[in-house]
Design a protein around this motif. Structure first.
Motif, PDB file in Angstrom:
ATOM      1  N   ASP A  88     -31.176  82.790-134.940  1.00 31.46           N
ATOM      2  CA  ASP A  88     -31.939  83.018-133.714  1.00 31.46           C
ATOM      3  C   ASP A  88     -31.519  82.044-132.609  1.00 31.46           C
ATOM      4  O   ASP A  88     -31.346  80.847-132.851  1.00 31.46           O
ATOM      5  CB  ASP A  88     -33.434  82.864-133.997  1.00 31.46           C
ATOM      6  N   VAL A  89     -31.336  82.575-131.430  1.00 33.31           N
ATOM      7  CA  VAL A  89     -31.128  81.780-130.224  1.00 33.31           C
ATOM      8  C   VAL A  89     -32.234  82.180-129.260  1.00 33.31           C
ATOM      9  O   VAL A  89     -32.369  83.356-128.927  1.00 33.31           O
ATOM     10  CB  VAL A  89     -29.739  82.055-129.591  1.00 33.31           C
ATOM     11  N   PRO A  90     -33.071  81.223-128.845  1.00 33.85           N
ATOM     12  CA  PRO A  90     -34.211  81.590-127.988  1.00 33.85           C
ATOM     13  C   PRO A  90     -33.793  81.984-126.574  1.00 33.85           C
ATOM     14  O   PRO A  90     -32.762  81.532-126.076  1.00 33.85           O
ATOM     15  CB  PRO A  90     -35.063  80.309-127.966  1.00 33.85           C
ATOM     16  N   HIS A 131     -24.394  86.093-128.191  1.00 30.91           N
ATOM     17  CA  HIS A 131     -25.459  86.357-129.157  1.00 30.91           C
ATOM     18  C   HIS A 131     -25.965  87.786-129.017  1.00 30.91           C
ATOM     19  O   HIS A 131     -26.196  88.480-130.017  1.00 30.91           O
ATOM     20  CB  HIS A 131     -26.606  85.364-128.976  1.00 30.91           C
ATOM     21  N   ALA A 132     -26.140  88.228-127.770  1.00 25.74           N
ATOM     22  CA  ALA A 132     -26.595  89.606-127.539  1.00 25.74           C
ATOM     23  C   ALA A 132     -25.594  90.608-128.107  1.00 25.74           C
ATOM     24  O   ALA A 132     -25.977  91.600-128.734  1.00 25.74           O
ATOM     25  CB  ALA A 132     -26.806  89.850-126.051  1.00 25.74           C
ATOM     26  N   HIS A 133     -24.296  90.338-127.909  1.00 22.87           N
ATOM     27  CA  HIS A 133     -23.280  91.233-128.467  1.00 22.87           C
ATOM     28  C   HIS A 133     -23.373  91.257-129.993  1.00 22.87           C
ATOM     29  O   HIS A 133     -23.393  92.322-130.612  1.00 22.87           O
ATOM     30  CB  HIS A 133     -21.872  90.775-128.074  1.00 22.87           C
ATOM     31  N   GLY A 134     -23.418  90.075-130.595  1.00 29.25           N
ATOM     32  CA  GLY A 134     -23.428  89.984-132.050  1.00 29.25           C
ATOM     33  C   GLY A 134     -24.652  90.606-132.674  1.00 29.25           C
ATOM     34  O   GLY A 134     -24.573  91.273-133.715  1.00 29.25           O
ATOM     35  N   GLU A 135     -25.796  90.406-132.046  1.00 29.56           N
ATOM     36  CA  GLU A 135     -27.056  90.917-132.586  1.00 29.56           C
ATOM     37  C   GLU A 135     -27.089  92.447-132.588  1.00 29.56           C
ATOM     38  O   GLU A 135     -27.767  93.060-133.407  1.00 29.56           O
ATOM     39  CB  GLU A 135     -28.208  90.371-131.738  1.00 29.56           C
ATOM     40  N   GLU A 136     -26.339  93.056-131.672  1.00 31.43           N
ATOM     41  CA  GLU A 136     -26.360  94.517-131.553  1.00 31.43           C
ATOM     42  C   GLU A 136     -25.169  95.190-132.227  1.00 31.43           C
ATOM     43  O   GLU A 136     -24.899  96.362-131.996  1.00 31.43           O
ATOM     44  CB  GLU A 136     -26.436  94.899-130.070  1.00 31.43           C
ATOM     45  N   MET A 137     -24.490  94.452-133.097  1.00 32.43           N
ATOM     46  CA  MET A 137     -23.367  95.029-133.831  1.00 32.43           C
ATOM     47  C   MET A 137     -23.869  96.113-134.784  1.00 32.43           C
ATOM     48  O   MET A 137     -24.846  95.891-135.501  1.00 32.43           O
ATOM     49  CB  MET A 137     -22.636  93.952-134.635  1.00 32.43           C
ATOM     50  N   PRO A 138     -23.229  97.290-134.785  1.00 34.70           N
ATOM     51  CA  PRO A 138     -23.630  98.339-135.747  1.00 34.70           C
ATOM     52  C   PRO A 138     -23.506  97.838-137.187  1.00 34.70           C
ATOM     53  O   PRO A 138     -22.597  97.069-137.511  1.00 34.70           O
ATOM     54  CB  PRO A 138     -22.625  99.470-135.476  1.00 34.70           C
TER      55      PRO A 138
END
Length: 199
Positions: A88-90, A131-138
């Motif tokens: 998590d990154v706030p 982080h946003a890119h990584g979190e939304e990886m399929p």
């Protein structure tokens, strides 16, 4: 060849490195790469921030033309790894929106920051974008391929920003910098709209 042109070509070559690595490792899957490549292009906030990093690098000139974008891509990769790993990154969305505002203002005011400060600034915001890119990886994508995809897309957006800065600068010494700063102001206004949820 003009020194600025040589630097721009070197920056372009650097953005191709992830693509070359992808072509020769044999480990990435096309699904992950294409999703990763598309992700930075699919959001106005990412587009504005990454192009503005390129414009900022152009304004600073010298080593900043390659060092600032490379720093962004490198720390974005770190943020992407955190996102893929579920760390998590706030305040990610807030950080992304603020990056558009702050980078736009930096360009609008023609801030001539020392190279280390410029690198630290873009690197800080890059972590949120990554982080946003990584979190939304399929779920079925290869992390390596996905990461290489968004790194390449980001590098190309930085190049677009550098090219845009150069193109605007061609209007002449008297007006070129005004137009570049005007573009920064427009980005900052858009960032406020993103921050306020209006865009």
């Amino acid at each position: 060849m003009h020194r600025t042109a040589r630097t721009a070509i070197a920056a372009a070559a650097l953005t191709l490195l992830p693509q070359l690595a992808f072509a020769h490792t044999g480990v990435g899957d096309v699904h992950g790469f294409s999703h990763g490549f598309a992700h930075p292009l699919g959001g106005l906030d990412h587009l504005l921030a990454m192009v503005t990093v390129g414009i900022f690098a152009y304004q600073l000139g010298g080593r900043a033309i390659w060092a600032v974008p490379v720093t962004f891509v490198a720390l974005m990769a770190v943020g992407g790894a955190l996102g893929i790993s579920g760390v998590d990154v706030p305040f990610v969305e807030l950080g992304i929106a603020l990056s558009v505002v702050v980078l736009g203002l930096v360009v609008a005011f023609g801030v001539k920051a020392p190279l280390a400060v410029a690198m630290a600034l873009v690197g800080f915001f890059a972590i949120f974008h990554g982080h946003a890119h990584g979190e939304e990886m399929p779920a079925d994508a290869s992390g390596l391929a996905y990461g290489l995809g968004f790194m390449l897309a980001t590098g190309l957006l930085h190049l677009a920003g550098i090219g845009l800065g150069m193109a605007i600068g061609r209007f002449g010494e008297a007006y070129g910098s005004r137009y570049v700063r005007g573009a920064g102001a427009a980005v900052a206004v858009a960032g406020v709209g993103i921050l306020a949820g209006l865009i």
